[in-house]
Design a protein around this motif. Sequence first.
Motif, mmCIF file in Angstrom:
data_model
loop_
_atom_site.group_PDB
_atom_site.id
_atom_site.type_symbol
_atom_site.label_atom_id
_atom_site.label_comp_id
_atom_site.label_asym_id
_atom_site.label_seq_id
_atom_site.Cartn_x
_atom_site.Cartn_y
_atom_site.Cartn_z
ATOM 1 N N TRP A 150 0.806 -1.214 0.000
ATOM 2 C CA TRP A 150 0.000 0.000 0.000
ATOM 3 C C TRP A 150 0.843 1.270 0.000
ATOM 4 O O TRP A 150 0.318 2.373 -0.182
ATOM 5 C CB TRP A 150 -0.904 0.017 1.238
ATOM 6 C CG TRP A 150 -0.200 -0.320 2.523
ATOM 7 C CD1 TRP A 150 -0.151 -1.536 3.142
ATOM 8 C CD2 TRP A 150 0.599 0.559 3.320
ATOM 9 N NE1 TRP A 150 0.611 -1.464 4.286
ATOM 10 C CE2 TRP A 150 1.086 -0.187 4.426
ATOM 11 C CE3 TRP A 150 0.950 1.903 3.231
ATOM 12 C CZ2 TRP A 150 1.893 0.366 5.407
ATOM 13 C CZ3 TRP A 150 1.765 2.458 4.209
ATOM 14 C CH2 TRP A 150 2.213 1.683 5.287
ATOM 15 N N ALA A 151 2.146 1.133 0.215
ATOM 16 C CA ALA A 151 3.012 2.305 0.325
ATOM 17 C C ALA A 151 3.365 2.842 -1.059
ATOM 18 O O ALA A 151 3.327 2.131 -2.063
ATOM 19 C CB ALA A 151 4.281 1.960 1.099
ATOM 20 N N ASN A 152 3.717 4.111 -1.080
ATOM 21 C CA ASN A 152 4.139 4.755 -2.323
ATOM 22 C C ASN A 152 5.639 5.024 -2.310
ATOM 23 O O ASN A 152 6.124 5.946 -2.942
ATOM 24 C CB ASN A 152 3.371 6.073 -2.518
ATOM 25 C CG ASN A 152 3.530 6.621 -3.934
ATOM 26 O OD1 ASN A 152 3.566 5.871 -4.902
ATOM 27 N ND2 ASN A 152 3.638 7.934 -4.050
ATOM 28 N N ASP A 153 6.373 4.177 -1.555
ATOM 29 C CA ASP A 153 7.811 4.380 -1.437
ATOM 30 C C ASP A 153 8.511 4.076 -2.762
ATOM 31 O O ASP A 153 8.106 3.165 -3.493
ATOM 32 C CB ASP A 153 8.387 3.466 -0.348
ATOM 33 C CG ASP A 153 7.856 3.811 1.031
ATOM 34 O OD1 ASP A 153 7.549 4.998 1.252
ATOM 35 O OD2 ASP A 153 7.732 2.911 1.880
ATOM 36 N N PRO A 154 9.552 4.815 -3.076
ATOM 37 C CA PRO A 154 10.327 4.505 -4.290
ATOM 38 C C PRO A 154 11.045 3.169 -4.149
ATOM 39 O O PRO A 154 11.632 2.872 -3.107
ATOM 40 C CB PRO A 154 11.318 5.676 -4.380
ATOM 41 C CG PRO A 154 11.400 6.218 -2.992
ATOM 42 C CD PRO A 154 10.069 5.995 -2.363
ATOM 43 N N LEU A 155 10.987 2.357 -5.198
ATOM 44 C CA LEU A 155 11.563 1.016 -5.193
ATOM 45 C C LEU A 155 12.562 0.881 -6.337
ATOM 46 O O LEU A 155 12.524 1.661 -7.302
ATOM 47 C CB LEU A 155 10.454 -0.032 -5.334
ATOM 48 C CG LEU A 155 9.435 -0.086 -4.192
ATOM 49 C CD1 LEU A 155 8.253 -0.978 -4.565
ATOM 50 C CD2 LEU A 155 10.097 -0.580 -2.907
ATOM 51 N N PRO A 156 13.457 -0.100 -6.289
ATOM 52 C CA PRO A 156 14.445 -0.264 -7.362
ATOM 53 C C PRO A 156 13.770 -0.491 -8.714
ATOM 54 O O PRO A 156 12.791 -1.227 -8.817
ATOM 55 C CB PRO A 156 15.231 -1.506 -6.924
ATOM 56 C CG PRO A 156 15.043 -1.586 -5.449
ATOM 57 C CD PRO A 156 13.669 -1.068 -5.188
ATOM 58 N N GLY A 157 14.311 0.136 -9.729
ATOM 59 C CA GLY A 157 13.755 -0.035 -11.072
ATOM 60 C C GLY A 157 13.919 1.211 -11.912
ATOM 61 O O GLY A 157 14.819 2.033 -11.689
ATOM 62 N N SER A 158 13.041 1.348 -12.889
ATOM 63 C CA SER A 158 13.091 2.475 -13.823
ATOM 64 C C SER A 158 12.359 3.680 -13.244
ATOM 65 O O SER A 158 11.334 3.532 -12.567
ATOM 66 C CB SER A 158 12.447 2.084 -15.160
ATOM 67 O OG SER A 158 13.142 1.003 -15.753
ATOM 68 N N TYR A 159 12.872 4.848 -13.573
ATOM 69 C CA TYR A 159 12.240 6.103 -13.160
ATOM 70 C C TYR A 159 12.140 7.026 -14.368
ATOM 71 O O TYR A 159 13.118 7.228 -15.090
ATOM 72 C CB TYR A 159 13.028 6.769 -12.028
ATOM 73 C CG TYR A 159 12.772 6.106 -10.698
ATOM 74 C CD1 TYR A 159 11.836 6.610 -9.810
ATOM 75 C CD2 TYR A 159 13.433 4.931 -10.351
ATOM 76 C CE1 TYR A 159 11.573 5.978 -8.604
ATOM 77 C CE2 TYR A 159 13.178 4.289 -9.154
ATOM 78 C CZ TYR A 159 12.243 4.821 -8.288
ATOM 79 O OH TYR A 159 11.975 4.178 -7.102
ATOM 80 N N TYR A 160 10.939 7.552 -14.568
ATOM 81 C CA TYR A 160 10.661 8.400 -15.724
ATOM 82 C C TYR A 160 10.740 9.873 -15.327
ATOM 83 O O TYR A 160 10.206 10.285 -14.292
ATOM 84 C CB TYR A 160 9.270 8.116 -16.281
ATOM 85 C CG TYR A 160 9.088 6.723 -16.820
ATOM 86 C CD1 TYR A 160 9.330 6.440 -18.163
ATOM 87 C CD2 TYR A 160 8.660 5.690 -16.000
ATOM 88 C CE1 TYR A 160 9.153 5.151 -18.667
ATOM 89 C CE2 TYR A 160 8.481 4.407 -16.491
ATOM 90 C CZ TYR A 160 8.728 4.149 -17.823
ATOM 91 O OH TYR A 160 8.553 2.872 -18.306
ATOM 92 N N VAL A 161 11.378 10.656 -16.182
ATOM 93 C CA VAL A 161 11.446 12.104 -16.013
ATOM 94 C C VAL A 161 10.580 12.745 -17.087
ATOM 95 O O VAL A 161 10.757 12.458 -18.281
ATOM 96 C CB VAL A 161 12.898 12.615 -16.132
ATOM 97 C CG1 VAL A 161 12.937 14.133 -15.994
ATOM 98 C CG2 VAL A 161 13.778 11.953 -15.081
#
Length: 277
Positions: A150-161
């Motif tokens: 349920w959390a919105n914590d950032p996790l390892p993976g791709s990040y879009y700008v």
Amino acid sequence: MSRTRRVLAGALLTGLALLTGASAAAADDASPSPSASGDASGPTEAGTTFRTATAIQQGETATAGASTGDYLYWVFPADAGQRATVTAKVTLPESAARHGAQTWQVDVYDGLRRRQACMYGKQTGTAATDAATVELTCVLRTVRANAEPWANDPLPGSYYVRLTVVGLAQADLGLPVHTEVEVNSKDQGGSADVDGTLSKPLVPGVSSAEQASDDGTDASAEPVALAGEPDDGWSSGWWTSRWLWTAGGGVLAALAGVFGYSATRGRGRPHHVPPGA
């Protein structure tokens, strides 16, 4: 007795020195890596949707020419323990060609396309009519190895700008601009470690490629991970600097116990006390 205490005191000092050295090494590891120096040149184009986002690596400077009003997308990998900083610079048209101020904004989304909040930085900036550039910054929260569903914590993976203009005069739509985007990160060390890890990083296409490989089909025909992976690969998740603190603390506790016992046990039965007294 005094000799034993001196030996134990020396062992305690040695343990403290080792523990201090471990913490210093962890602090050195937390400094930005050479790959994140920002000296490397990157792609010279940008995507216009999530699916066509241009892949960049941390430390690269991506540039792109665009028209005012376009949505520009880049995607980069971020691993557990990293705190990424996204910087963007927009070079505007000549002031004589513009009809008013422009407001630009940079947003960051994770591999599930959840918008990630900026801890601090200038995420939205307004350029006056006579301004030549506008610069934006977004410092993300530290990427966690695992989190509750349920959390919105950032996790390892791709990040879009995503970079776009959010306020301007209607007559300025379509004017040419030049953009620069750069991503750097700092390793936060053991202070950001949590229990557990993801089975797979949140990278678009990684599941499809693995399924195709398991089925014996050509994985190259399946969607591939846009942002790839960090230069040194994804972290395994089991090693953290906390192991150094745990081991050092255990050694110091054992030495303190031995020292306390030797200091309180005394010298035994006094010589002037007869046996059986």
